[in-house]
Scaffold this motif. Structure first.
Motif, PDB file in Angstrom:
ATOM      1  N   VAL A 219       0.837  -1.208   0.000  1.00  9.55           N
ATOM      2  CA  VAL A 219       0.000   0.000   0.000  1.00  9.55           C
ATOM      3  C   VAL A 219       0.867   1.252   0.000  1.00  9.55           C
ATOM      4  N   ALA A 220       1.855   1.281   0.899  1.00 12.12           N
ATOM      5  CA  ALA A 220       2.702   2.469   1.018  1.00 12.12           C
ATOM      6  C   ALA A 220       3.389   2.765  -0.303  1.00 12.12           C
ATOM      7  N   SER A 221       3.889   1.715  -0.965  1.00 11.81           N
ATOM      8  CA  SER A 221       4.623   1.964  -2.207  1.00 11.81           C
ATOM      9  C   SER A 221       3.675   2.175  -3.383  1.00 11.81           C
ATOM     10  N   LEU A 222       2.444   1.661  -3.272  1.00 10.04           N
ATOM     11  CA  LEU A 222       1.453   1.963  -4.313  1.00 10.04           C
ATOM     12  C   LEU A 222       1.136   3.464  -4.289  1.00 10.04           C
ATOM     13  N   ALA A 223       1.058   4.005  -3.069  1.00 15.22           N
ATOM     14  CA  ALA A 223       0.882   5.450  -2.939  1.00 15.22           C
ATOM     15  C   ALA A 223       2.044   6.165  -3.609  1.00 15.22           C
ATOM     16  N   GLY A 224       3.261   5.663  -3.374  1.00 13.79           N
ATOM     17  CA  GLY A 224       4.446   6.241  -4.003  1.00 13.79           C
ATOM     18  C   GLY A 224       4.351   6.169  -5.530  1.00 13.79           C
ATOM     19  N   TRP A 225       3.888   5.021  -6.025  1.00 11.73           N
ATOM     20  CA  TRP A 225       3.724   4.806  -7.472  1.00 11.73           C
ATOM     21  C   TRP A 225       2.873   5.930  -8.063  1.00 11.73           C
ATOM     22  N   LEU A 226       1.725   6.194  -7.407  1.00  7.97           N
ATOM     23  CA  LEU A 226       0.824   7.242  -7.897  1.00  7.97           C
ATOM     24  C   LEU A 226       1.480   8.614  -7.798  1.00  7.97           C
ATOM     25  N   ILE A 227       2.094   8.859  -6.634  1.00  7.26           N
ATOM     26  CA  ILE A 227       2.678  10.188  -6.390  1.00  7.26           C
ATOM     27  C   ILE A 227       3.798  10.491  -7.391  1.00  7.26           C
ATOM     28  N   TYR A 228       4.710   9.514  -7.586  1.00  5.45           N
ATOM     29  CA  TYR A 228       5.846   9.783  -8.472  1.00  5.45           C
ATOM     30  C   TYR A 228       5.404   9.844  -9.925  1.00  5.45           C
ATOM     31  N   ARG A 229       4.364   9.109 -10.251  1.00  3.54           N
ATOM     32  CA  ARG A 229       3.840   9.196 -11.612  1.00  3.54           C
ATOM     33  C   ARG A 229       3.322  10.613 -11.857  1.00  3.54           C
ATOM     34  N   GLY A 230       2.571  11.096 -10.868  1.00  2.03           N
ATOM     35  CA  GLY A 230       2.070  12.473 -10.981  1.00  2.03           C
ATOM     36  C   GLY A 230       3.204  13.464 -11.026  1.00  2.03           C
ATOM     37  N   ALA A 231       4.193  13.266 -10.171  1.00  2.00           N
ATOM     38  CA  ALA A 231       5.330  14.189 -10.113  1.00  2.00           C
ATOM     39  C   ALA A 231       6.073  14.201 -11.439  1.00  2.00           C
ATOM     40  N   LEU A 232       6.240  13.019 -12.044  1.00  2.00           N
ATOM     41  CA  LEU A 232       6.934  12.925 -13.335  1.00  2.00           C
ATOM     42  C   LEU A 232       6.162  13.689 -14.404  1.00  2.00           C
ATOM     43  N   MET A 233       4.825  13.508 -14.425  1.00  2.00           N
ATOM     44  CA  MET A 233       4.014  14.220 -15.419  1.00  2.00           C
ATOM     45  C   MET A 233       4.096  15.725 -15.193  1.00  2.00           C
ATOM     46  N   LEU A 234       4.118  16.107 -13.919  1.00  2.00           N
ATOM     47  CA  LEU A 234       4.157  17.517 -13.568  1.00  2.00           C
ATOM     48  C   LEU A 234       5.435  18.192 -14.075  1.00  2.00           C
ATOM     49  N   VAL A 235       6.593  17.562 -13.781  1.00  2.00           N
ATOM     50  CA  VAL A 235       7.856  18.227 -14.139  1.00  2.00           C
ATOM     51  C   VAL A 235       8.112  18.193 -15.639  1.00  2.00           C
ATOM     52  N   THR A 236       7.470  17.275 -16.339  1.00  2.00           N
ATOM     53  CA  THR A 236       7.673  17.243 -17.784  1.00  2.00           C
ATOM     54  C   THR A 236       6.526  17.909 -18.543  1.00  2.00           C
ATOM     55  N   ALA A 237       5.538  18.433 -17.780  1.00  2.00           N
ATOM     56  CA  ALA A 237       4.330  18.957 -18.419  1.00  2.00           C
ATOM     57  C   ALA A 237       4.631  20.138 -19.325  1.00  2.00           C
ATOM     58  N   ALA A 238       5.491  21.046 -18.864  1.00  2.00           N
ATOM     59  CA  ALA A 238       5.746  22.277 -19.613  1.00  2.00           C
ATOM     60  C   ALA A 238       6.497  21.995 -20.904  1.00  2.00           C
ATOM     61  N   THR A 239       7.467  21.074 -20.822  1.00  2.00           N
ATOM     62  CA  THR A 239       8.382  20.894 -21.949  1.00  2.00           C
ATOM     63  C   THR A 239       8.149  19.617 -22.740  1.00  2.00           C
ATOM     64  N   GLY A 240       7.394  18.692 -22.158  1.00  2.00           N
ATOM     65  CA  GLY A 240       7.336  17.365 -22.769  1.00  2.00           C
ATOM     66  C   GLY A 240       8.673  16.684 -22.566  1.00  2.00           C
ATOM     67  N   THR A 241       9.161  15.974 -23.567  1.00  2.00           N
ATOM     68  CA  THR A 241      10.450  15.304 -23.457  1.00  2.00           C
ATOM     69  C   THR A 241      11.577  16.321 -23.260  1.00  2.00           C
ATOM     70  N   ILE A 242      12.442  16.050 -22.282  1.00  3.82           N
ATOM     71  CA  ILE A 242      13.558  16.959 -22.007  1.00  3.82           C
ATOM     72  C   ILE A 242      14.828  16.338 -22.574  1.00  3.82           C
ATOM     73  N   ILE A 243      15.422  17.015 -23.542  1.00  2.00           N
ATOM     74  CA  ILE A 243      16.672  16.523 -24.128  1.00  2.00           C
ATOM     75  C   ILE A 243      17.825  16.891 -23.199  1.00  2.00           C
ATOM     76  N   VAL A 244      18.695  15.907 -22.918  1.00  2.00           N
ATOM     77  CA  VAL A 244      19.840  16.169 -22.045  1.00  2.00           C
ATOM     78  C   VAL A 244      21.024  16.583 -22.907  1.00  2.00           C
TER      79      VAL A 244
END
Lengths: 507, 392
Positions: free
Chosen positions: B125-150
């Motif tokens: 359960v605890a890590s399922l919460a993490g799964w959701l949270i980090y998925r959201g966080a990933l979408m959030l930080v890439t939302a403005a730019t889409g794919t970020i080229i390094v």
């Protein structure tokens, strides 16, 4: 020839490398209580597993005649269908389900596709009456004491219309009242025509209830005796079980405890928040250097709670009071701190919280003192092995090697591994909770001898035990616990079983 | 011969895995007319395995202590994106971005462990919460730019670069990567010396050892395999940085689990937490430590993956956690806890990725690939359980 309900003929069963049973013959007359005794590892449980079909017909040699017909069981369902019920030492009830659901489990009464609750409750009530248990069948099993759970287990077996009931050490975990009650019920069932086979280590109980006694030793039938006709007594049984007579069950001890106090507990209180009650109430006691102090009391009186509250309090009780170890005031927040200060606790249930069964002897022995076999956190594998080998030798642990997994050892040898683990820590005080539970007579003697050697070397032992003879035979002094209080202190030389019992039942 | 048979029978589970890997590789080599075993493809396979193997190593420890961590996939995706942002938008140097992300990984692991260790919340359960949270966080930080080229080449080298050849020579073995050959040779020598020393020490204590003949055979056999792998890698660009990192992680974790006090504590907690607690082991601290290590390795996997793609995407890390769990189970970790090895999980990851790689070479339909991977996982676990039963 008398009427035999069961005959097991020329049973031989081998496990890889071990012959567990060789040419065993075992016959049970209809309507009797037949006790099966023998040391741990003698083959009693294996024989019963063969009878109940746990080991299918193809995996052993020999034949089983049940009710006059040769039977071949390929699983526990077959034997159940034939009318054989088996109750294991570890109860097989579902704690979260109700009593009647447990009793009818797997044999639910149905109406159409739904279960008929009322019918099942009614049937359960009848069955509970047969085992003289007046409880509501809709109670949850987890709310019952272990003695009552045992009776529910018997009721469950009766619901299958068993004609032969097998009980594997049914009284091992029960207090004396529950034991007596259980034995009485077995006698009543006998009156109703149920035949019983009972495995037990408690010889007194065997002698009080058995019609016939069969002794197994090293996978062979040693003898079958009629209790009354052959005038069997404890000495005779022990002689047959171990193949030698143990003159004195408790080895004599030469050493005397000193006056130096190792542990002193003052006004010790423990409150269990989950239970919502005090488990220890103003407990005061002390242990001297080189002394064995017995902690007597009924199961549930607070002895184990006392031990665990001292040993770093893993249950998280709210504690009050003072503990002095070698004159130093201590308050341990974790077993780790208690161990560092010289306290050790060998728990009552080796399998559940004492040993790591899936690991080797070697790993178990050094577990509580890995610093002793490592440097800078890196383990010296050779030193670790050497340590384990030395303990295997000095404590006479019977094993092919230190790599053997602990789950493959007999109860007595497991207990020795547990002792070795704590000896390697080198504590000043060992709290030994039920040191000989589930251990056969011969191994008991060895454990007692080890305890004597330890106190002779200056260690102290606080021994928790439910067996009164053991308390009286091994202790220097005795404290009796009842309902979280220490109700009395006795000198072991002058104490009697009656005196201890009286103090233990004060509350 | 008899000795060989008993040794094999005793370790059937362990050797079974190596045998399965060898079998899979042989089958694909035949089916692809040797393309599978080519230097180029092997280098590719190992680079693909890198991040899954790193995650599987961490997951092994988590499963050993009877827990699970579902959050690692999106955590590594999220942390990879953070690294990409640090490099592309904040223009941090590579080392700073890596340190930041690794530290965040450790913090994330502790955050997952806290409710598990302190409050008794199931890790699922605890890590399922993490799964959701980090998925959201990933979408959030890439939302403005889409794919970020390094844009940072030294960072990207971690996922795509190879160790430099310190001894380039056009005359001596011109086709091969000399540094890789030397590292392989050193590894073989160290292995042989280690084994001989170990045997000597055991004999000093009068412990049972393999007979001289069988011992020599074992040395020759394993050295030959190491030599072969080295030769194949040297035939392309040599060892990649990914392989170096993966091997380092496996070696360090293998050492920790087998030889250190912490390793023993981890296995003890997995084998019987109550007994471990009463033996003076702080189960909560071990739980925190294992999850912190999982977080650390998730960050590392995120770095490897991001560097390999040279970019961070909003989907990065999807299903990594299940790949890692599958690899660990194929590698012989027991779901009941207390049993499993780091090297086993490396082999498990290699088996898993060899299947994917081989089937891709054959052009197997992706739907069929999933079915076959599922069957292999199932078969591996059945094999594992049945051999364990026979042993006890």
């Amino acid at each position: 020839m008398s009427d035999h309900i069961l005959e097991m003929r020329h049973i031989t069963k081998t496990f890889p490398g071990v012959r567990a049973l060789s040419d065993v013959n075992f016959a049970v007359r209809r309507g009797e209580i037949h006790c099966l005794v023998g040391e741990n590892g003698a083959g009693k449980s294996t024989l019963m597993k063969i009878l109940s079909g746990v080991y299918p017909h193809s995996e052993f040699e020999g034949s089983i005649i049940f009710n006059g017909r040769e039977v071949r069981f390929n699983g526990i369902h077959d034997s159940e269908k034939a009318g054989i019920g088996i109750i294991y030492q570890e109860l097989a009830l579902v704690p979260e389900m109700t009593v009647f659901e447990n009793i009818m489990l797997g044999h639910e009464i149905r109406r159409g596709i739904v279960v008929d609750q009322n019918q099942m409750i009614k049937k359960s009530e009848e069955l509970l009456k047969r085992v003289r248990l007046s409880i509501n069948p809709t109670m949850k099993v987890k709310d019952l004491g272990i003695g009552k759970q045992q009776l529910v287990e018997i009721a469950k077996a009766l619901s299958r219309n068993v004609s032969l009931l097998i009980l594997d050490e049914p009284t091992a975990a029960l207090n004396e009242d529950d034991c007596d009650n259980l034995l009485n019920i077995l006698r009543e069932l006998k009156g109703q025509g149920v035949t019983c086979i009972m495995i037990s280590h408690k010889l007194k109980e065997v002698l009080s209830i058995a019609d016939t006694i069969t002794v197994l030793r090293d996978g062979q039938t040693i003898c079958t005796m009629d209790r009354k006709a052959d005038n069997v007594n404890e000495q005779v049984l022990i002689k047959h079980m171990v193949g030698r007579s143990i003159e004195n069950i408790y080895p004599p001890r030469e050493s005397k405890p000193s006056d130096e106090v190792v542990l002193e507990v003052r006004d010790w209180n423990a409150y269990d928040a989950t239970l919502g009650r005090k488990v220890l109430n103003n407990v005061n006691f002390r242990v001297h250097k080189g002394e064995i102090v017995g902690l007597a009391g009924l199961v549930g009186s607070g002895r184990t709670e006392l031990a665990r509250s001292l040993f770093g309090n893993p249950d998280g009780y709210h504690l009050q009071g003072e503990v002095y170890l070698k004159g130093q005031k201590c308050s341990f927040r974790h077993p780790k701190e208690a161990i560092r200060s010289g306290l050790a606790y060998a728990s009552e249930d080796r399998k559940r919280n004492g040993l790591i069964l899936i690991q080797s002897i070697q790993y178990n022995i050094s577990l509580a003192n890995l610093d002793g076999v490592s440097r800078n956190g890196i383990i010296n594998e050779e030193l670790d092995k050497q340590t384990a080998n030395e303990f295997v030798k000095s404590l006479l642990i019977k094993t092919p090697g230190i790599h053997q997994l602990v789950m493959n050892l007999s109860g007595g040898n497991q207990q020795k591994v547990s002792v070795a683990k704590w000896l390697f820590v080198g504590p000043d005080l060992l709290i030994f909770d039920e040191p000989t539970r589930g251990i056969d007579v011969g191994a008991k003697y060895e454990i007692y001898t080890i305890m004597n050697q330890l106190v002779a070397k200056g260690m102290s032992i606080l021994m928790i035990s439910s067996e009164l003879p053991e308390i009286l035979g091994m202790s220097d002094r005795i404290y009796v616990v009842a309902n979280g209080h220490i109700t009395g202190e006795l000198d072991a030389r002058s104490a009697t079983q009656e005196a201890v019992m009286q103090l233990a039942t004060q509350y | 011969m008899n000795e060989l048979r008993t040794v094999l029978r005793k370790n059937v589970r362990e050797y079974g895995m190596y045998f399965a890997l060898a079998l899979i590789m042989a089958v694909f080599t035949i089916l692809t007319n040797g393309r599978f075993i080519s230097s180029r493809n092997m280098a590719n396979l190992l680079n693909q395995t890198g991040y899954i193997a790193v995650l599987a190593v961490g997951m092994t420890l988590v499963i050993i202590i009877r827990h699970i961590d579902l959050s690692v996939g999106f955590l590594s995706g999220f942390l990879g994106a953070i690294a990409a942002i640090a490099l592309a938008q904040w223009h941090w140097p590579a080392w700073a971005a890596i340190l930041l992300v690794l530290a965040m990984g450790i913090a994330a692991g502790i955050l997952t462990a806290f409710p598990v260790a302190r409050l008794g919340i199931p890790a699922f359960v605890a890590s399922l919460a993490g799964w959701l949270i980090y998925r959201g966080a990933l979408m959030l930080v890439t939302a403005a730019t889409g794919t970020i080229i390094v844009p940072n080449e030294s960072f990207n080298a971690i996922g795509t670069g190879y160790i430099p050849d310190l001894f380039p020579s056009q005359t001596f073995l011109p086709e091969l990567h000399k540094t890789t050959l030397i590292i392989g040779a050193i590894a073989i020598v160290l292995f042989i010396i280690g084994q001989i020393n170990d045997r000597k020490r055991k004999m000093q204590y009068n412990f049972e050892v393999l007979s001289a003949g069988l011992f020599t055979a074992k040395l020759v056999f394993i050295s030959a395999i190491l030599g072969f792998i080295t030769w194949i890698l040297a035939g392309y660009n040599g060892m990649s940085w990914t392989v170096v990192i993966m091997l380092a992680v496996v070696l360090v974790y293998d050492f920790i689990t087998r030889r250190t006090v912490i390793g023993r504590h981890i296995y003890a907690v997995g084998g019987n937490p109550e007994a471990a607690e009463l033996s003076g082991i702080n189960v909560k601290n071990i739980t925190m430590l294992v999850f912190a290590s999982m977080g650390f390795l998730s960050a590392l996997a995120g770095i490897l993956f991001t560097a390999r793609l040279k970019s961070a995407t909003p989907q990065a890390g999807t299903l990594f956690e299940l790949d890692a769990i599958a690899a660990a189970y194929i590698g012989g970790v027991s779901a009941a806890g207390g049993i499993g090895t780091v090297t086993g999980s490396l082999i498990g990851a290699l088996v898993y990725m060899s299947l994917m790689n081989g089937m891709n070479l054959l052009g197997t339909d992706i739907s069929l690939q999933y079915v076959i991977r599922g069957l292999v996982l199932l078969f591996a676990v059945i094999f594992d359980v049945s051999t364990r039963k026979r042993k006890s």
